[in-house]
Scaffold this active site. Structure first.
Site, PDB file in Angstrom:
ATOM      1  NE  ARG A  98     -20.667   1.534   1.439  1.00  8.11           N
ATOM      2  CZ  ARG A  98     -19.618   0.660   1.147  1.00  8.11           C
ATOM      3  NH1 ARG A  98     -19.488  -1.398   1.433  1.00  8.11           N
ATOM      4  NH2 ARG A  98     -18.733   0.855   0.173  1.00  8.11           N
TER       5      ARG A  98
ATOM      6  NE  ARG B 219      -3.825  -0.771   2.460  1.00  6.75           N
ATOM      7  CZ  ARG B 219      -5.053  -1.000   1.549  1.00  6.75           C
ATOM      8  NH1 ARG B 219      -5.602   0.347   0.744  1.00  6.75           N
ATOM      9  NH2 ARG B 219      -5.228  -1.946   1.466  1.00  6.75           N
TER      10      ARG B 219
ATOM     11  NE  ARG C 233     -20.613   1.226  -3.669  1.00  6.95           N
ATOM     12  CZ  ARG C 233     -18.719   0.613  -3.462  1.00  6.95           C
ATOM     13  NH1 ARG C 233     -18.764   0.504  -4.803  1.00  6.95           N
ATOM     14  NH2 ARG C 233     -18.144   2.004  -2.428  1.00  6.95           N
TER      15      ARG C 233
ATOM     16  NE  ARG D 142     -12.893   5.228   0.027  1.00  8.62           N
ATOM     17  CZ  ARG D 142     -13.491   4.426  -0.658  1.00  8.62           C
ATOM     18  NH1 ARG D 142     -15.148   4.708  -0.600  1.00  8.62           N
ATOM     19  NH2 ARG D 142     -13.144   3.129  -1.200  1.00  8.62           N
TER      20      ARG D 142
END
Length: 220
Positions: free
Chosen positions: A161, A88, A127, A172
């Protein structure tokens, strides 16, 4: 083949990883699965990871690396693996190189799924999930329900969400650009990066990826 899969949130890494691993007959090793398996099996590394998570702290790199090492040493990974969500950051990438070198192995390719930032925001922020069953997923642009806010399958309420909000998605992306994107340059210096567009149908992206990896394998 030993492959690392990279790309921003919303690039479809999980979906592509599953298809590619199946096509290449190698295990798909994702960080999320590693954590869940180690925690549920109560391994030493799982207990250690959980102690950090319960305290609201980030799990140190060495714990994640230890889990990945254990998984890559299992028999089904003997002929290769596809890493998703690891490494990562550059520090993890360096540790992975050292680990593989110690085992007399090396990566064959780093597959970079490229998606424009505006498309990432559109994909994730659009979404909608069913409150009755999170497997029922819709999208305001790509898979709209017949009735706004209502699940086609069971009639449950559809909701967005918190971590799918545009503001959270942009945060993000910022983390991705700061922490993860530098590993692309790190691997480019080793001549390992294969970049493909992750736009279009899922099967088209998979075909594109397989073709690029095959070309990379032939050139090796």
């Amino acid at each position: 083949m030993r492959i690392v899969l990279v790309g921003p949130p919303g690039a479809g890494k999980g979906t592509q990883a599953a298809f590619l691993a199946s096509n290449l007959s190698i295990p798909h090793i994702s960080t999320g699965d590693l954590f869940r398996a180690n925690i549920s099996q109560q391994t030493d590394l799982g207990k250690l990871a959980k102690s950090y998570m319960d305290a609201g702290n980030l799990v140190p790199d060495e714990v994640t690396i230890g889990m990945a090492k254990d998984r890559m040493e299992q028999p089904d990974a003997e002929n290769g693996f596809l890493l998703d969500g690891f490494p990562r950051n550059v520090s993890q990438a360096e540790s992975l190189d050292e680990m593989l070198q110690h085992e007399g192995m090396k990566l064959d390719a780093v597959l970079d799924l490229e998606v424009p930032e505006a498309e990432v925001v559109k994909r994730i922020a659009g979404r909608r999930i069913c409150r009755n069953d999170s497997a029922h997923v819709f999208h305001v642009s790509y898979k709209a329900p017949k009735q706004d806010g209502v699940c086609d399958v069971c009639g449950g309420e559809l909701y967005q969400r918190d971590d799918d909000s545009e503001e959270t998605v942009r945060k993000r992306l910022e983390v991705y650009h700061t922490q993860t994107e530098p590993i692309i340059d790190y691997y480019k210096a080793q001549g390992l990066v294969v970049t493909i567009s992750a736009l279009g149908k899922v099967e088209d992206v998979t075909s594109r990826a397989m073709e690029a990896l095959q070309h990379e394998d032939d050139a090796a």
